[in-house]
Design a protein around this motif. Structure first.
Motif, PDB file in Angstrom:
ATOM      1  N   UNK A   8       0.581  -1.481  -0.301  1.00  0.00           N
ATOM      2  CA  UNK A   8      -0.066  -0.130   0.257  1.00  0.00           C
ATOM      3  C   UNK A   8       1.070   1.508   0.161  1.00  0.00           C
ATOM      4  N   UNK A   9       0.458   2.550  -0.537  1.00  0.00           N
ATOM      5  CA  UNK A   9       1.313   3.429  -0.206  1.00  0.00           C
ATOM      6  C   UNK A   9       0.915   4.742   0.535  1.00  0.00           C
ATOM      7  N   UNK A  10       2.139   4.863   1.016  1.00  0.00           N
ATOM      8  CA  UNK A  10       1.838   5.306   1.968  1.00  0.00           C
ATOM      9  C   UNK A  10       2.677   7.032   2.056  1.00  0.00           C
ATOM     10  N   UNK A  42       5.733   6.235  -0.443  1.00  0.00           N
ATOM     11  CA  UNK A  42       6.145   5.000  -0.506  1.00  0.00           C
ATOM     12  C   UNK A  42       5.629   3.846  -0.255  1.00  0.00           C
ATOM     13  N   UNK A  43       5.750   2.627  -1.003  1.00  0.00           N
ATOM     14  CA  UNK A  43       5.256   1.770  -0.429  1.00  0.00           C
ATOM     15  C   UNK A  43       5.605   0.698   0.125  1.00  0.00           C
ATOM     16  N   UNK A  44       4.685  -0.036   1.157  1.00  0.00           N
ATOM     17  CA  UNK A  44       4.993  -0.453   2.264  1.00  0.00           C
ATOM     18  C   UNK A  44       4.370  -1.827   2.533  1.00  0.00           C
ATOM     19  N   UNK A  45       4.750  -2.470   3.337  1.00  0.00           N
ATOM     20  CA  UNK A  45       4.150  -3.952   3.675  1.00  0.00           C
ATOM     21  C   UNK A  45       3.547  -4.408   3.842  1.00  0.00           C
ATOM     22  N   UNK A  46       3.440  -3.391   5.610  1.00  0.00           N
ATOM     23  CA  UNK A  46       2.864  -3.234   6.620  1.00  0.00           C
ATOM     24  C   UNK A  46       1.301  -2.524   6.632  1.00  0.00           C
ATOM     25  N   UNK A  53       0.078   7.814  -7.030  1.00  0.00           N
ATOM     26  CA  UNK A  53      -0.042   6.689  -6.397  1.00  0.00           C
ATOM     27  C   UNK A  53      -0.859   5.492  -6.497  1.00  0.00           C
ATOM     28  N   UNK A  54      -2.285   6.399  -6.891  1.00  0.00           N
ATOM     29  CA  UNK A  54      -3.413   4.752  -7.149  1.00  0.00           C
ATOM     30  C   UNK A  54      -1.805   4.309  -8.446  1.00  0.00           C
ATOM     31  N   UNK A  55      -1.946   4.306  -9.274  1.00  0.00           N
ATOM     32  CA  UNK A  55      -0.699   3.766 -10.382  1.00  0.00           C
ATOM     33  C   UNK A  55       0.020   2.205  -9.767  1.00  0.00           C
ATOM     34  N   UNK A  56       0.828   3.593  -8.984  1.00  0.00           N
ATOM     35  CA  UNK A  56       2.015   2.524  -7.883  1.00  0.00           C
ATOM     36  C   UNK A  56       1.247   1.464  -7.395  1.00  0.00           C
ATOM     37  N   UNK A  57       0.000   1.606  -6.865  1.00  0.00           N
ATOM     38  CA  UNK A  57      -0.928   0.564  -6.084  1.00  0.00           C
ATOM     39  C   UNK A  57      -1.175  -0.163  -6.591  1.00  0.00           C
TER      40      UNK A  57
END
Length: 342
Positions: A22-24, A36-40, A104-108
């Motif tokens: 997910x993007x934060x 950035x993208x994170x796993x948590x 951010x949407x595209x990244x996710x």
């Protein structure tokens, strides 16, 4: 493109599924960081965050679709970007640049590509962007810091049964929003205020409730978590106009489709609750529900039935097929409506 083989796409409802990333992004000292993208999938915030105590938060909802050729595309993310900016402005949160939001949407979606359902299953990848006030704060004021995040989940239909008529009841004892309140902003408080009315409707055997205008209780406003529209007996597409209605991207897309594709007259105006007989078909629309045909509306101890309680009306079927076709790449889209995820 890879597809997650461990999911039974046909059994998906509108429920949460943890995906990979997910993007934060955080706002502090007057600016947003790069994000950035994170796993948590858990967030840690101050116990004094304004989102927890004063409801300083808003959110969005949009979807990614896999076409017949395997291409993945987003439907009108720029409109979601514009709407979340308006929501942020309404409750004193920093606005997110449109380009940042869409990127951010595209990244996710790219990061969770294997969770985008296959073409033909009817399932989609739902994105939930949100902004919350965080940081140490006690007084009733805007937060010192903010968090913007987007997560995604593969989903099926919002209402059980998918594209099938359901019945609604008028929420005569409840208002969704105040006349000059936050009804036009997509903030959590509007939805918290709707929970009791929704539960009462479901307990009485209805899919959800319909809210009347808060000032006079004489006009239809919203259908629970969606917008209302109807097709008059002389084939006019009508949808309510009010400053306390959330401006649905799906609704405005349907208005364009009704006018340009189906050649119907379109009116955004008052919809008096006592004039239900003017409509031969009615529906609820939104990102989650897409289009849900309304079989009947219960009001004053009577059920007003439109086209049918069991069959979808012909105009709503055409609207749905056209919108669905555009989203999945089967019908040519208006310019700028689709963003390909590459």
């Amino acid at each position: 493109m890879s597809i997650n083989a461990n999911i039974d796409w046909s059994k998906l409802g509108f429920t949460y599924t943890k995906t990979d990333l997910r993007y934060v992004s955080k706002w502090k000292d007057g600016k947003w960081d790069d994000g950035k993208l994170v796993e948590d999938n858990n967030i840690t915030i101050s116990e004094a965050s304004t989102a927890l105590h004063y409801g300083q938060q808003c959110f969005e909802g949009l979807k990614a679709y896999r076409t017949r050729s395997g291409k993945i595309q987003l439907f009108r993310p720029d409109e979601n970007a514009k709407r979340i900016r308006k929501s942020c402005k309404r409750i004193l949160m920093p606005e997110i640049p449109i380009e940042k939001f869409v990127d951010a949407c595209v990244q996710v979606v790219k990061a969770n590509e294997s969770f985008v359902p296959p073409y033909g299953t009817g399932a989609t990848l739902y994105l939930r962007p949100y902004v919350i006030g965080i940081g140490d704060n006690l007084g009733v004021r805007s937060a010192p810091e903010f968090l913007f995040s987007i997560f995604c989940c593969p989903v099926g239909p919002y209402f059980k049964g998918g594209m099938a008529p359901v019945n609604f009841m008028i929420a005569e004892e409840f208002d969704r929003a105040a006349p000059h309140g936050t009804g036009a902003a997509k903030v959590g408080g509007n939805y918290a205020a709707s929970l009791l009315a929704h539960t009462n409707a479901v307990e009485k055997g209805f899919a959800d409730c319909i809210y009347l205008d808060p000032a006079t209780h004489t006009k239809i406003e919203e259908v629970g978590a969606a917008n209302f529209f109807g097709i008059t007996n002389d084939n006019v597409f009508v949808t309510p106009k009010s400053p306390s209605i959330l401006p649905s991207i799906t609704k405005y897309s349907l208005m364009h489709i009704a006018k340009e594709y189906l050649k119907l007259e379109v009116q955004e105006r008052d919809v008096p609750i006592n004039n239900l007989s003017d409509f031969k078909e009615a529906g609820a629309c939104g990102t989650a529900a897409v289009i849900t045909p309304i079989g009947g509306i219960a009001y004053n101890n009577e059920l007003h039935v439109f086209h049918s309680e069991t069959e979808v009306g012909p105009v709503i079927k055409k609207l749905y097929d056209t919108l669905y076709g555009i989203q999945f790449g089967e019908v040519e889209a208006p310019e700028g409506w689709l963003v390909e995820v590459k």
